[in-house]
Write an enzyme that holds these catalytic residues in place. Structure first.
Site, PDB file in Angstrom:
ATOM      1  CD  GLU A   1      14.553   3.569  35.275  1.00  0.00           C
ATOM      2  OE1 GLU A   1      13.645   2.940  35.862  1.00  0.00           O
ATOM      3  OE2 GLU A   1      15.659   3.063  34.980  1.00  0.00           O
TER       4      GLU A   1
ATOM      5  CG  HIS B   1      12.297   1.712  45.384  1.00  0.00           C
ATOM      6  ND1 HIS B   1      13.324   0.949  45.891  1.00  0.00           N
ATOM      7  CD2 HIS B   1      12.026   1.208  44.151  1.00  0.00           C
ATOM      8  CE1 HIS B   1      13.653   0.024  45.003  1.00  0.00           C
ATOM      9  NE2 HIS B   1      12.886   0.160  43.949  1.00  0.00           N
TER      10      HIS B   1
END
Length: 331
Positions: free
Chosen positions: A67, A136
């Site tokens: 990321e 998540h």
């Protein structure tokens, strides 16, 4: 939308793919990057299916699951005049790239005296669902809205998913599009074809009512509409406001609705404590205190990480607490 507007029935994943296809076809400066988006199956949820084959790997760039690199590359490309669409697979993982987003993308236009726009769009997915687990599924929209320089949207319909995404891609400020994956195949509606945009900062009245306003966004628009439909059988008239855009925020629509009903509850999936509902509640109290028939309520996720077990997830989610909150406020 106008009945004269050509449209097709789509689920949300199809509408998102359509928006990306339109943007890539309209402007050669638009490109995508993210983990797995080059996969022939379309990556996660099949959203990117066919785009790499159509536009090539230069413009649909699959990356490792890193990321920081994805966000850093996207910020640099935006500064250089491109319009990157960066996919951060799960919203929790924005934290991994927080420095690039919060400390650079959000501030560069301000720090340059307005001469360095950062036309970056970040797409991310989240929400409590079976098997998502605590790492998540967080909704951290309050942290995003708290950062000056970022724009934040949360669609609840397929048409809005397309219209908001296209508006973000062609906006000159960094935008975060929060997609709740529980809606990907759960909502289906008529979506205008070609270049269709929903202006940032425009809420919609999802259901009209007179007794109380439920203010919400994302998956909870469906929950609130369901509660409103159920209570209508008892003669209770609930208005549902779908914010769509959290920053910029359409306070005119919010204040107009609450002025009419005189009662309001903000509903969101994020943990109630410190959530966006606290900010919106404060704004309503400050602006409409003399018009309110009672304090603004808040219904959000339980104060715990998102549980893994489906039974515990149901206890975490706000859906089961909306009706009781309405009844309490109506007295």
């Amino acid at each position: 939308m106008s009945t004269a507007t050509p449209s097709r029935t789509m689920v949300m994943t199809d509408a998102i793919r359509d928006a990306l296809d339109v943007a890539l076809g309209m402007d050669s400066n638009v490109f995508q990057l993210g983990a797995g988006i080059h996969d022939p199956t379309g990556g996660g949820f099949g959203i990117h299916k066919g785009l790499e084959a159509k536009y090539g790997s230069e413009r649909v760039r699959g990356t490792p699951m890193t990321e920081q690199a994805v966000m850093g590359a996207a910020v640099g490309a935006a500064i250089a005049g491109m319009r990157p669409v960066a996919e951060i697979t799960r919203m929790n993982f924005i934290a991994v790239a927080a420095d690039q987003l919060f400390n650079h993308a959000a501030k560069l236009r301000y720090m340059s005296g307005g001469i360095t726009p950062v036309p970056l769009t970040v797409r991310t997915t989240t929400g409590a669902r079976i098997g998502s687990g605590a790492q998540h599924a967080d909704m951290i929209e309050a942290q995003l809205v708290h950062t000056p320089g970022l724009k934040v949207v949360v669609p609840s319909t397929a048409a809005d998913a397309k219209g908001l995404l296209l508006s973000c891609i062609f906006d000159d400020d960094p935008c975060v599009v929060i997609e709740m994956d529980a809606l990907y195949f759960a909502v289906k509606d008529e979506v205008p074809i070609d270049d269709y945009r929903v202006p940032l900062g425009s809420a919609r009245i999802a259901r009209e009512g007179t007794d109380l306003t439920l203010i919400t966004y994302g998956r909870q628009v469906l929950d609130c509409s369901s509660v409103a439909e159920q209570l209508a059988g008892e003669g209770i008239s609930i208005e549902v406001v779908d914010l769509r855009s959290l920053q910029p925020l359409d306070t005119d629509t919010v204040f107009g609705s609450v002025t009419k009903t005189r009662r309001a509850i903000v509903v969101h999936e994020a943990v109630t404590r410190g959530g966006f509902g606290a900010e919106l509640s404060a704004q309503i109290h400050s602006e409409l205190f003399g018009d309110l028939a009672g304090p603004v309520g808040r219904v959000g996720g339980a104060n715990t990480p998102v549980p893994y077990a489906s039974s515990l997830q149901q206890a975490f989610l706000p859906s089961g607490r909306i009706e009781s909150a309405v009844r309490v406020l109506l007295g």
